[in-house]
Structure formats: C-alpha cells, structure tokens
Enzyme design. Structure first.
Site, mmCIF file in Angstrom:
data_model
loop_
_atom_site.group_PDB
_atom_site.id
_atom_site.type_symbol
_atom_site.label_atom_id
_atom_site.label_comp_id
_atom_site.label_asym_id
_atom_site.label_seq_id
_atom_site.Cartn_x
_atom_site.Cartn_y
_atom_site.Cartn_z
ATOM 1 N N HIS A 118 58.970 46.414 38.042
ATOM 2 C CA HIS A 118 57.680 46.502 38.738
ATOM 3 C C HIS A 118 56.875 45.216 38.524
ATOM 4 O O HIS A 118 56.235 44.707 39.443
ATOM 5 C CB HIS A 118 56.849 47.668 38.201
ATOM 6 C CG HIS A 118 57.473 49.014 38.369
ATOM 7 N ND1 HIS A 118 58.003 49.736 37.322
ATOM 8 C CD2 HIS A 118 57.643 49.766 39.478
ATOM 9 C CE1 HIS A 118 58.466 50.884 37.771
ATOM 10 N NE2 HIS A 118 58.275 50.932 39.074
ATOM 11 N N ARG B 252 63.805 55.971 35.240
ATOM 12 C CA ARG B 252 64.594 57.130 34.798
ATOM 13 C C ARG B 252 65.543 56.778 33.650
ATOM 14 O O ARG B 252 66.148 57.689 33.074
ATOM 15 C CB ARG B 252 65.373 57.710 35.973
ATOM 16 C CG ARG B 252 64.451 58.349 37.015
ATOM 17 C CD ARG B 252 65.191 59.148 38.060
ATOM 18 N NE ARG B 252 64.279 59.998 38.796
ATOM 19 C CZ ARG B 252 63.805 59.732 40.015
ATOM 20 N NH1 ARG B 252 64.164 58.636 40.640
ATOM 21 N NH2 ARG B 252 62.986 60.567 40.611
#
Ligand code: PAF
Length: 307
Positions: A37, A212
C-alpha cells in the site's frame, strides 16, 4: 494529515485540495496497510499534488463464508503510516456513511452482506444499494470462486471516485484482475480518472505482500513461497522459448501441487485484457494463480514479456 469520516466533508476537502490546479491522487485501501500500500502512496505522492487515501472494509465485496468480520482493522497504526508518507487526507467512513440507502429495519452490517447466492442475485430491496458491475470480466477467475466480489469492488470504487473526483488512482498489480476490471469500468463509464497500476511488492523470499498473510502460521508462511517459485519457473521457461500456455500452466501447477501444504485453486496463462485462457503466449500475457494454505487463500500473478 486530515482524517474525515463523512462524504460531504471529504468531497469539500478534495475540491479545496484541487483548488490551485493540483492533481488529486487517490489510493483506495481496506486498511491493514503494508509496504505494498505504501508503495502506492509513494507513487501517488510523486505524481499528484494532493494525495488522498481511503480506508474502508467494504462489506459488499466479501462473500458469506469470507473473512469480513476477522479482516484486520488497524486504523490508528494505518493513520500514522499514511501521515508519515505525506498523505494529505484520509477518508475513513463507517459502513452507514457509505451505504445509507441500505439502512432499514435490519440495518446491521451483517444484514447488508449477501448471505447466500440467492441474495446476491435477488431483486433490489431496501437492503441492497445500487450496484456498478462489469459483467464478463467479473465472473472469471476470482469471480468464479467469489461470486459478487467484483461487483462489490466496482460499486465501492465508483462511489469513492464520485466522492473524491480523483485525477489519478493507484492500484496494485498483485490484484491483477481487479485492476483490469477497474480500468474497464473507467473506460466504459467515461470516468475522468487515470488508473495507474503499480508493481507487486514482495518479501525477500518472493511472497507477495498481502493483508491476509497475517493469517498464515509459520509453516504455511514458508509453504506459501511456492506460488512465487511456480511463477518464476514459468518466467524462466518462457524466456527459454516455451510458447505453449498449456505447457507453461502445467509446469506451474506441478510445482504448486508438489507442496503438501498448498491446495491449488487455479494456475492459468491468460490474455491481459479479456482474462481468457490463451493458446500461445503473447507479450503482456498474465500468469495468474490462487491457492489455499490452510484456510487462507492467496493470489499472485506475473506479467510475461515476450520479444
Ligand atoms: O484492493 C482493495 O484493497 C479493495 O478491493 C479496494 C480497491 C480498496 C476496494 O474496496
């Protein structure tokens, strides 16, 4: 960095941010931020004068058996990271703010998530928002296993685009199918936002960064590197002259199925725009894979360059 939670305040702040002709760069996220990100934020910083990030765990894109409830929510840490990367504005709305029209007598978050396939396909009622859908592309690959997922993604991304009115929006190559679908949505709806797709960020051993990955135990974490090894094998074979997509896929599948902790979902060589399987590889062909490690499903991909 300003943190806003309402649509109206955010829209006003974005218009103000663009006031002197600055380009607005947007990084949409669901939080639980990692280096992947942050690489999008850095790209935005380098191309835009006013950088906005959003954090919203979008219930519409999770299936009934998926991890909406346990998806990591780390707003404080995420805000600190975004601030240190020079983000100007963080939009972090509540579910009710994003989907107010869905609020009815049963307006809990869970009531607004489709519980069964019948609900995903059900006619609109007060529990369902207006959807934006890219048919065709959305049912392939990830969409086969996650019905309704991409409809949830395109709905929330188009809402965010309408609220923020970004000039440029940044997405990761890691979610290759998502990036292709969003580009198609932007093209089909003539949205004035340029989509920039940034390279996948990986751990030193090749595992693609994903929010995840935190679900993996140490053994699964180790085993998960098999995805990258399989992709690298395909790249090496293609470089050595192999052109058959079927043979390349078979070579990748063989590596993943040899890993006892991996349960392969798919490994395919596909066209980068149609996402359909191809016979002979072409420049830009995508090699895409998904596999379970325990209950955690990971995806990864590679762009093949052929000269
Ligand atoms: O890639 C993601 O994190 C999400 O799908 C997105 C684009 C933020 C939409 O919820």
């Amino acid at each position: 960095m300003k943190i806003l939670h309402t649509v109206d305040e955010t829209r006003a702040a974005c218009r103000l941010g663009k006031r002197d002709g600055a380009l607005l760069g947007f990084v949409p996220t669901m939080g639980a931020l990692h280096e992947g990100h942050l690489s999008l934020v850095r790209a935005a910083r380098s191309q835009a004068g006013f950088v906005v990030a959003s954090i919203f765990v979008n219930p519409l894109q999770f299936g009934p058996q998926e991890d909406f409830n346990r998806y990591p929510r780390t707003l404080e840490r995420d805000s600190r990271l975004l601030e240190s990367e020079g983000v100007d504005l963080l939009f972090a709305p509540a579910t009710e703010e994003m989907y107010p029209a869905t609020a009815g007598p049963q307006s809990s978050v869970a009531s607004r998530r489709p519980e069964k396939q019948e609900e995903i396909d059900a006619p609109l009622d007060y529990r369902q928002p207006t959807f934006v859908e890219v048919p065709g592309l959305s049912e392939k690959l990830e969409g086969r296993i996650r019905p309704g997922h991409f409809r949830g993604v395109t709905t929330v991304v188009s809402k965010l685009f309408h609220i923020l009115e970004p000039d440029i929006a940044f997405f990761g190559q890691k979610d290759a199918q998502q990036a292709v679908i969003i580009q198609r949505m932007v093209d089909d709806l003539n949205l004035p936002t340029r989509i920039v797709v940034c390279p996948t960020v990986r751990e030193a051993d090749g595992l693609a960064l994903s929010s995840r990955n935190v679900y993996l135990n140490p053994q699964q974490r180790q085993a998960a590197t098999v995805l990258y090894r399989a992709l690298m094998r395909v790249r090496a074979l293609a470089k050595a002259g192999e052109r058959s997509a079927a043979d390349l896929s078979a070579a990748g599948r063989e590596i993943i199925t040899a890993e006892p902790m991996a349960r392969l979902d798919y490994f395919e060589v596909i066209h980068p725009q149609t996402l359909d399987p191809i016979g002979e590889i072409l420049d830009g062909a995508l090699v895409v894979t998904a596999a379970y490690f325990g209950k955690t499903r990971l995806i990864d991909n590679l762009v093949l360059h052929v000269n």
